[in-house]
Write an enzyme that holds these catalytic residues in place. Structure first.
Site, PDB file in Angstrom:
ATOM      1  N   ASP A 127      18.247  18.185  28.218  1.00  0.00           N
ATOM      2  CA  ASP A 127      17.858  18.440  26.830  1.00  0.00           C
ATOM      3  C   ASP A 127      18.601  19.567  26.105  1.00  0.00           C
ATOM      4  O   ASP A 127      18.588  19.608  24.891  1.00  0.00           O
ATOM      5  CB  ASP A 127      16.340  18.752  26.789  1.00  0.00           C
ATOM      6  CG  ASP A 127      15.706  18.237  25.521  1.00  0.00           C
ATOM      7  OD1 ASP A 127      16.339  17.405  24.865  1.00  0.00           O
ATOM      8  OD2 ASP A 127      14.603  18.685  25.192  1.00  0.00           O
ATOM      9  N   CYS A 181      11.748  -4.498  21.568  1.00  0.00           N
ATOM     10  CA  CYS A 181      10.809  -4.149  20.488  1.00  0.00           C
ATOM     11  C   CYS A 181      10.321  -5.413  19.778  1.00  0.00           C
ATOM     12  O   CYS A 181       9.184  -5.445  19.296  1.00  0.00           O
ATOM     13  CB  CYS A 181      11.472  -3.221  19.468  1.00  0.00           C
ATOM     14  SG  CYS A 181      11.485  -1.499  19.993  1.00  0.00           S
ATOM     15  N   CYS A 184       7.497  -5.962  16.817  1.00  0.00           N
ATOM     16  CA  CYS A 184       6.591  -4.806  16.753  1.00  0.00           C
ATOM     17  C   CYS A 184       7.130  -3.744  15.787  1.00  0.00           C
ATOM     18  O   CYS A 184       8.329  -3.479  15.749  1.00  0.00           O
ATOM     19  CB  CYS A 184       6.446  -4.211  18.155  1.00  0.00           C
ATOM     20  SG  CYS A 184       5.459  -2.710  18.208  1.00  0.00           S
ATOM     21  N   CYS A 187       5.191   1.861  15.860  1.00  0.00           N
ATOM     22  CA  CYS A 187       5.584   3.276  15.727  1.00  0.00           C
ATOM     23  C   CYS A 187       5.949   3.609  14.283  1.00  0.00           C
ATOM     24  O   CYS A 187       5.580   4.668  13.767  1.00  0.00           O
ATOM     25  CB  CYS A 187       6.728   3.624  16.669  1.00  0.00           C
ATOM     26  SG  CYS A 187       8.156   2.535  16.515  1.00  0.00           S
ATOM     27  N   CYS A 207       9.640  14.904  10.578  1.00  0.00           N
ATOM     28  CA  CYS A 207       8.914  14.665  11.837  1.00  0.00           C
ATOM     29  C   CYS A 207       8.066  15.879  12.221  1.00  0.00           C
ATOM     30  O   CYS A 207       8.550  17.015  12.229  1.00  0.00           O
ATOM     31  CB  CYS A 207       9.925  14.335  12.932  1.00  0.00           C
ATOM     32  SG  CYS A 207       9.195  14.230  14.562  1.00  0.00           S
ATOM     33  N   CYS A 234       4.051  16.088  18.405  1.00  0.00           N
ATOM     34  CA  CYS A 234       3.307  14.900  17.951  1.00  0.00           C
ATOM     35  C   CYS A 234       3.617  13.760  18.923  1.00  0.00           C
ATOM     36  O   CYS A 234       4.768  13.574  19.319  1.00  0.00           O
ATOM     37  CB  CYS A 234       3.772  14.555  16.533  1.00  0.00           C
ATOM     38  SG  CYS A 234       3.215  12.938  15.941  1.00  0.00           S
ATOM     39  N   CYS A 237       3.935   8.280  17.772  1.00  0.00           N
ATOM     40  CA  CYS A 237       4.796   7.097  17.961  1.00  0.00           C
ATOM     41  C   CYS A 237       4.901   6.719  19.443  1.00  0.00           C
ATOM     42  O   CYS A 237       5.307   5.605  19.772  1.00  0.00           O
ATOM     43  CB  CYS A 237       6.170   7.300  17.329  1.00  0.00           C
ATOM     44  SG  CYS A 237       7.024   8.784  17.823  1.00  0.00           S
ATOM     45  N   CYS A 241       2.853   2.742  21.243  1.00  0.00           N
ATOM     46  CA  CYS A 241       3.824   1.762  21.745  1.00  0.00           C
ATOM     47  C   CYS A 241       3.146   0.796  22.727  1.00  0.00           C
ATOM     48  O   CYS A 241       2.519   1.226  23.699  1.00  0.00           O
ATOM     49  CB  CYS A 241       4.989   2.474  22.418  1.00  0.00           C
ATOM     50  SG  CYS A 241       6.269   1.326  22.958  1.00  0.00           S
TER      51      CYS A 241
HETATM   52  S1  SF4 Z   1       6.017   0.892  19.116  1.00  0.00           S
HETATM   53 FE1  SF4 Z   1       7.393   0.649  20.884  1.00  0.00          FE
HETATM   54  S2  SF4 Z   1       7.777  -1.571  21.020  1.00  0.00           S
HETATM   55 FE2  SF4 Z   1       6.881  -1.185  19.017  1.00  0.00          FE
HETATM   56  S3  SF4 Z   1       8.659  -0.966  17.676  1.00  0.00           S
HETATM   57 FE3  SF4 Z   1       8.092   1.092  18.344  1.00  0.00          FE
HETATM   58  S4  SF4 Z   1       9.342   1.501  20.133  1.00  0.00           S
HETATM   59 FE4  SF4 Z   1       9.400  -0.710  19.775  1.00  0.00          FE
HETATM   60  S1  SF4 Z   2       5.001   9.746  14.913  1.00  0.00           S
HETATM   61 FE1  SF4 Z   2       6.914  10.240  15.955  1.00  0.00          FE
HETATM   62  S2  SF4 Z   2       8.431  10.364  14.313  1.00  0.00           S
HETATM   63 FE2  SF4 Z   2       6.424  10.456  13.352  1.00  0.00          FE
HETATM   64  S3  SF4 Z   2       5.945  12.606  13.130  1.00  0.00           S
HETATM   65 FE3  SF4 Z   2       5.101  11.965  15.083  1.00  0.00          FE
HETATM   66  S4  SF4 Z   2       6.708  12.374  16.600  1.00  0.00           S
HETATM   67 FE4  SF4 Z   2       7.673  12.429  14.579  1.00  0.00          FE
END
Ligand code: SF4
Ligand code: SF4
Length: 343
Positions: A127, A181, A184, A187, A207, A234, A237, A241
């Site tokens: 990272d 994906c 979908c 997120c 974000c 956060c 997202c 999933c």
């Molecule tokens: S929630 Fe997961 S599967 Fe759905 S669009 Fe986002 S990354 Fe892709």
């Molecule tokens: S859902 Fe994902 S992209 Fe949106 S604010 Fe939260 S961490 Fe950032």
């Protein structure tokens, strides 16, 4: 007679060692793998990296600029998913326990020692180095970079810490992972600040993870309510999933959630209290001022009358960033109380 180990055998030995060290995912990408160069360059040119000036480093697109003789990139993943503790505030799961940089880097270094025995020179990163972990992970077959831009592993979902080893060993590459994906958009739809501006597009400046962790100044007012009870990072997202279906809880004890006091108590912390509580965690790098900034925003959103007194005391501190956020929180709580009284 001396036996020569083939590159395929070396790869298998490394994969076994990686599993022994606690890595749940392992893959190899060639050094010249496709790293979504166009996306990265556009992202930087549009300033979507915000304050993260270190992202704007052309070496990220050419790992050979880091290790000129490098032939392969190993990508390793450690699952960090866990059940979050029940508290009135949330910390992103990756930061609930010990600092993953240290934990994962230690494991990578052990793998590098073994790679050295096969004649390789290595550079490991977790990272903090100038490497694009996510596109490398996708090219190494660990998962695909989903619409959230996170790497989705078919078994562990989006909950992997990624480590990269650049190596002069030429190891047989894995195939890039297919994108699953499909239709979908969970997120994209769930993001509280619309930071995922479209599929596979992230504006870090919006974000909450960026705003609560990387961003140094005031949290823009337009995002404060969306921050809700998230004091650090956060997971929205990640949580939504559908590839979480098979995700398991981490086996790494060092990631286990630590106990922390309530936000009210934190408002009276000194720098040394902060350091003591967050010693050995990723949160420590934030420092007290930004932690209090975030705490004030959360209390502005969820605080009660009981939080007013410590917030008023905080608003007397000699720190303009903290004072402004404390005053905002006080106003928010008071107007909530006034509204409740008039109902
Ligand atoms: S929630 Fe997961 S599967 Fe759905 S669009 Fe986002 S990354 Fe892709
Ligand atoms: S859902 Fe994902 S992209 Fe949106 S604010 Fe939260 S961490 Fe950032």
């Amino acid at each position: 007679m001396e036996t020569v180990t083939s590159t395929q055998e070396i790869k298998l030995i490394l994969a076994e060692k990686a599993a022994e060290l606690g890595f749940e995912a392992f893959g190899v990408a060639p050094i010249d793998a496709h790293l979504r160069q166009e996306y990265f360059e556009k992202w930087i040119s549009e300033g979507k990296q915000g304050d993260m000036a270190w992202m704007d480093n052309p070496r990220r697109l050419d790992p050979k600029k880091i290790l000129p003789e490098a032939k392969s990139m190993l990508c390793l993943g450690v699952n960090y998913r866990q059940e979050p503790p029940e508290r009135r505030y949330r910390i992103a799961q990756y930061a609930l326990g010990g600092d993953y940089h240290k934990v994962v880097l230690k494991k990578l270094k052990q793998l590098c020692t073994l790679m050295q025995e096969y004649g390789g020179a290595q550079k490991p990163y977790v990272d903090t180095g100038p490497v694009l972990e996510k596109p490398i992970a996708a090219q190494a077959g660990l998962g695909w970079q989903g619409k959230s831009t996170l790497v989705i592993h078919p078994k562990y979902g989006p909950w992997l810490f990624l480590g990269i080893i650049l190596t002069t060993l030429e190891l047989p590459p894995d195939l890039p992972h297919k994108d699953y994906c499909g239709k979908c958009t969970a997120c994209v739809d769930a993001c509280p600040t619309k930071a995922i501006t479209g599929p596979y597009q992230l504006d870090a400046r919006r974000c909450l993870s960026y705003l609560t962790i990387e961003h140094k100044g005031a949290i823009p007012e337009e995002y404060r309510e969306a921050l809700g009870d998230r004091v650090y990072g956060c997971d929205e997202c990640l949580d939504v999933c559908p590839w979480n279906k098979w995700a398991q809880m981490t086996q790494e004890v060092k990631f286990q959630a630590r106990d922390y006091p309530d936000l009210k108590e934190m408002l009276a912390w000194s720098e040394s209290d902060f350091n003591q509580h967050f010693q050995g965690t990723p949160i420590k790098r934030l420092k007290l001022s930004r932690w209090l900034r975030n705490t004030c925003v959360v209390l502005g959103n969820i605080g009660t009358e009981k939080d007013l007194e410590p917030l008023i005391a905080l608003s007397q501190r000699d720190d303009p960033l903290v004072v402004e956020h404390a005053c905002w929180a006080i106003d928010k709580i008071k107007s909530r109380l006034a509204k409740n009284c008039s109902q």
